[in-house]
Design an enzyme around this catalytic site. Structure first.
Site, PDB file in Angstrom:
ATOM      1  N   ALA A   1       7.328  -1.978   8.868  1.00 43.97           N
ATOM      2  CA  ALA A   1       8.066  -0.980   9.383  1.00 43.97           C
ATOM      3  C   ALA A   1       7.884   0.298   7.986  1.00 43.97           C
ATOM      4  CB  ALA A   1       8.840  -0.838  10.663  1.00 43.97           C
ATOM      5  N   ALA A   2       7.547   0.087   7.394  1.00 43.78           N
ATOM      6  CA  ALA A   2       8.548   0.786   6.074  1.00 43.78           C
ATOM      7  C   ALA A   2       7.354   1.875   5.289  1.00 43.78           C
ATOM      8  CB  ALA A   2       8.787  -0.531   5.201  1.00 43.78           C
TER       9      ALA A   2
ATOM     10  N   LYS B   1       0.726  -1.034  -0.593  1.00 48.80           N
ATOM     11  CA  LYS B   1       0.450  -0.065  -0.049  1.00 48.80           C
ATOM     12  C   LYS B   1       0.921   0.878   0.270  1.00 48.80           C
ATOM     13  CE  LYS B   1      -1.049   2.087   3.555  1.00 48.80           C
ATOM     14  NZ  LYS B   1      -0.405   2.899   3.895  1.00 48.80           N
TER      15      LYS B   1
ATOM     16  N   GLY C   1       2.228  -5.030   6.894  1.00 50.46           N
ATOM     17  CA  GLY C   1       1.283  -5.715   8.372  1.00 50.46           C
ATOM     18  C   GLY C   1      -0.092  -5.025   8.074  1.00 50.46           C
TER      19      GLY C   1
ATOM     20  N   SER D   1      -2.197  -4.459   5.047  1.00 45.68           N
ATOM     21  CA  SER D   1      -2.351  -5.211   3.923  1.00 45.68           C
ATOM     22  C   SER D   1      -2.264  -6.952   4.504  1.00 45.68           C
ATOM     23  CB  SER D   1      -1.387  -5.119   2.902  1.00 45.68           C
ATOM     24  OG  SER D   1      -1.884  -5.827   2.065  1.00 45.68           O
TER      25      SER D   1
ATOM     26  N   ASP E   1      -5.050   1.540   8.847  1.00 46.11           N
ATOM     27  CA  ASP E   1      -4.426   1.080   7.370  1.00 46.11           C
ATOM     28  C   ASP E   1      -5.747  -0.235   6.835  1.00 46.11           C
ATOM     29  OD1 ASP E   1      -3.528   3.359   6.426  1.00 46.11           O
ATOM     30  OD2 ASP E   1      -1.577   2.628   7.149  1.00 46.11           O
TER      31      ASP E   1
ATOM     32  N   ILE F   1       4.681   1.561   3.865  1.00 46.70           N
ATOM     33  CA  ILE F   1       3.646   0.579   2.890  1.00 46.70           C
ATOM     34  C   ILE F   1       3.131  -0.431   3.405  1.00 46.70           C
ATOM     35  CG2 ILE F   1       5.742   1.314   0.821  1.00 46.70           C
ATOM     36  CD1 ILE F   1       6.116  -1.611   1.237  1.00 46.70           C
ATOM     37  N   GLY F   2       2.278  -0.389   4.733  1.00 44.31           N
ATOM     38  CA  GLY F   2       1.061  -1.013   5.398  1.00 44.31           C
ATOM     39  C   GLY F   2       0.690  -2.470   5.117  1.00 44.31           C
TER      40      GLY F   2
ATOM     41  N   PRO G   1       9.312  -5.162   3.010  1.00 41.93           N
ATOM     42  CA  PRO G   1       9.014  -4.722   4.491  1.00 41.93           C
ATOM     43  C   PRO G   1       8.502  -3.985   5.668  1.00 41.93           C
ATOM     44  CG  PRO G   1      10.134  -3.055   2.468  1.00 41.93           C
ATOM     45  CD  PRO G   1       9.597  -4.821   2.327  1.00 41.93           C
TER      46      PRO G   1
END
Length: 285
Positions: free
Chosen positions: A98-99, A11, A104, A106, A137, A101-102, A96
């Site tokens: 904690a990056a 995301k 966890g 997703s 998210d 891009i959501g 990755p």
């Protein structure tokens, strides 16, 4: 059905405006959320109990207890629908964590979908209290592949007009940025909202529109992790990159290009010069 598989796409927040702060401490936002064609993979197998195992290139450091959003999502659906059976969940972590891009969130959204199939129960709607409790998210990730305008505390979702066909180059200098510290570093918590998207935009129209938007979390994230500046500058120096920015609270950055051929060319050039970075070309879904 004893086994169900699902793919959880990355995301991206192409724009992220912080528009207010509620009395309960939740930030109000206005964001353009899109999804990239690169995925974590989740497999659910029918079982008597509920377990999670994690493998893949980014498995290290990912918890397998109920602090993981995948298990929390499974437990939420199980309780909400009165499910008696369990599932063995296997998460292949290709993105990755904690990056910004959501991944966890997703993963949690995909888990809700595949377990509803496995357990043969009605899926939870995105606005269900159990979903909102999983994080801001997760509701938008349940709409994966649709470009979405996300507002409020993540609970106000609107499908955006179709975006032009294009591709992305995702770059992460392999650092993590603590989200709470980024929000604490905001110079202002009440900023103007995002502009309106119009239908029928060309690629040039869209990148020009993005230039007029912001990621209000980028300045504090860059103070914490100067590597973000290096990643954005590297993308901006690539002639085929029309727009570059940071997603979410960081540290993943993105470059927008016209097509996958250009994305592969840009990714290859960055990989050669920054061999320790995570660099991936992906279509905009």
């Amino acid at each position: 059905m004893n086994v169900v598989k699902g793919s959880a796409p990355a995301k991206l927040n192409l724009a992220l405006h912080i528009t207010g702060l509620r009395s309960d401490g939740y930030h109000l936002l206005d964001s353009l959320v899109v999804f990239a064609g690169i995925y974590d993979e989740i497999t659910a197998t029918a079982a008597s109990d509920l377990q999670l195992s994690v493998n893949g290139p980014f498995a290290q450091g990912v918890p397998t207890d109920d602090s993981n959003l995948v298990l929390r999502a499974a437990l939420a659906l199980k309780a909400a629908r009165g499910v008696q059976m369990g599932a063995h969940l296997v998460l292949e972590k290709n993105l990755p964590h904690a990056a910004g891009i959501g991944s966890g969130s997703s993963d949690a959204a995909t888990t809700l979908a595949i377990l509803a199939q496995l357990w043969d129960v009605d899926p939870l709607p995105a606005n269900a209290p159990e979903v909102l409790a999983l994080g801001a998210d997760v509701p938008v990730c349940m709409q994966a592949q649709n470009p979405m305008r996300m507002a409020g505390i993540g609970d106000l979702l609107t499908i955006c007009p179709a975006l032009p066909t294009c591709a992305l180059v995702l770059v992460n200098p392999r650092i993590t940025v603590p989200t709470a510290a980024v929000f604490d570093g905001l110079a202002s918590k009440r900023n103007p909202a995002m502009g309106s998207l119009h239908s029928g935009m060309t690629f040039d129209d869209f990148t020009a529109w993005l230039t007029d938007q912001r990621n209000d979390l980028a300045p504090p994230a860059r103070q914490i992790a100067p590597e973000i500046d290096a990643a954005i500058l590297k993308l901006k120096r690539m002639p085929k990159v029309a727009f570059a920015g940071m997603s979410g609270s960081g540290a993943t950055c993105f470059g927008l290009v016209r097509n996958m051929a250009d994305a592969r060319d840009v990714a290859r050039a960055i990989q050669v010069s920054e061999m320790n970075w995570w660099v991936v070309p992906a279509p905009l879904l």
